[in-house]
Design an enzyme around this catalytic site. Structure first.
Site, mmCIF file in Angstrom:
data_model
loop_
_atom_site.group_PDB
_atom_site.id
_atom_site.type_symbol
_atom_site.label_atom_id
_atom_site.label_comp_id
_atom_site.label_asym_id
_atom_site.label_seq_id
_atom_site.Cartn_x
_atom_site.Cartn_y
_atom_site.Cartn_z
ATOM 1 N N MET A 29 -23.777 -21.779 -23.876
ATOM 2 C CA MET A 29 -24.900 -21.462 -22.984
ATOM 3 C C MET A 29 -24.445 -20.592 -21.816
ATOM 4 O O MET A 29 -25.184 -19.719 -21.356
ATOM 5 C CB MET A 29 -25.568 -22.750 -22.467
ATOM 6 N N GLU A 30 -23.220 -20.809 -21.341
ATOM 7 C CA GLU A 30 -22.701 -19.992 -20.245
ATOM 8 C C GLU A 30 -22.511 -18.540 -20.696
ATOM 9 O O GLU A 30 -22.847 -17.608 -19.958
ATOM 10 C CB GLU A 30 -21.394 -20.580 -19.723
ATOM 11 N N ASP B 296 -32.777 -4.226 -13.655
ATOM 12 C CA ASP B 296 -33.154 -4.176 -12.241
ATOM 13 C C ASP B 296 -32.627 -2.918 -11.556
ATOM 14 O O ASP B 296 -33.336 -2.281 -10.780
ATOM 15 C CB ASP B 296 -32.641 -5.422 -11.520
#
Length: 164
Positions: A113-114, A128
């Site tokens: 998950m990391e 972004d």
């Protein structure tokens, strides 16, 4: 007893108890891509985006994301990471930037998950940093490439294996 590991016998969400598991060295590598316009791709490759060093910031963002995974994913254990790195690869033919995140720890539960969170945050950071130039970017193909350690042993991603 519930057959689900994250639900108790009364249907409540619980964090899996890993206290009885052995500490092993664990590694996970995840990958994903962002497809961007030709002009944006060239600006990122040449380091000329107005916001600055897109991939340098995204590298830090990915590492920070991996470190904060337990704050973002419900029921995910807090891990003491011993290594985390993010690398980028350019795919000129498709105007894609691939991010790979490698995470290691010595622990009782895995770091998949990391690694997945790290690669996701790295790609979101690219988005972004570039959105003023290209709002049609597409983040895709985020997946676990490999993991080692733990009870389930070694996993290696095989493209098109059992996928619809």
């Amino acid at each position: 007893m519930s057959s689900f590991t994250h639900i108790d016998t009364e249907g409540n969400a619980v964090m899996v108890d890993v206290s009885g598991k052995a500490v092993t060295s664990r590694t996970a590598v995840a990958s994903g891509r962002i497809r961007i316009s030709q002009a944006c791709y060239e600006a990122v490759c040449q380091g000329t985006m107005k916001k600055g060093d897109v991939l340098g910031v995204a590298q830090i963002g990915g590492i920070m994301g991996a470190k904060r995974t337990s704050d973002l994913i419900p029921l995910c254990h807090i891990l003491n990471l011993t290594k985390c790195g993010v690398q980028f690869f350019f795919h000129d033919e498709t105007q894609e930037i691939e991010a790979q995140c490698t995470v290691r720890c010595d622990g009782k539960t895995g770091v998949e998950m990391e690694a997945l969170t790290g690669v996701s945050v790295a790609l979101l950071t690219v988005y972004d940093m570039c959105k003023a130039m290209d709002k049609s970017m597409c983040i895709q193909d985020i997946h676990l490439i490999e993991k080692t350690g733990g009870k389930s042993g070694h996993f290696q991603y095989k493209k098109d294996s059992d996928m619809p």
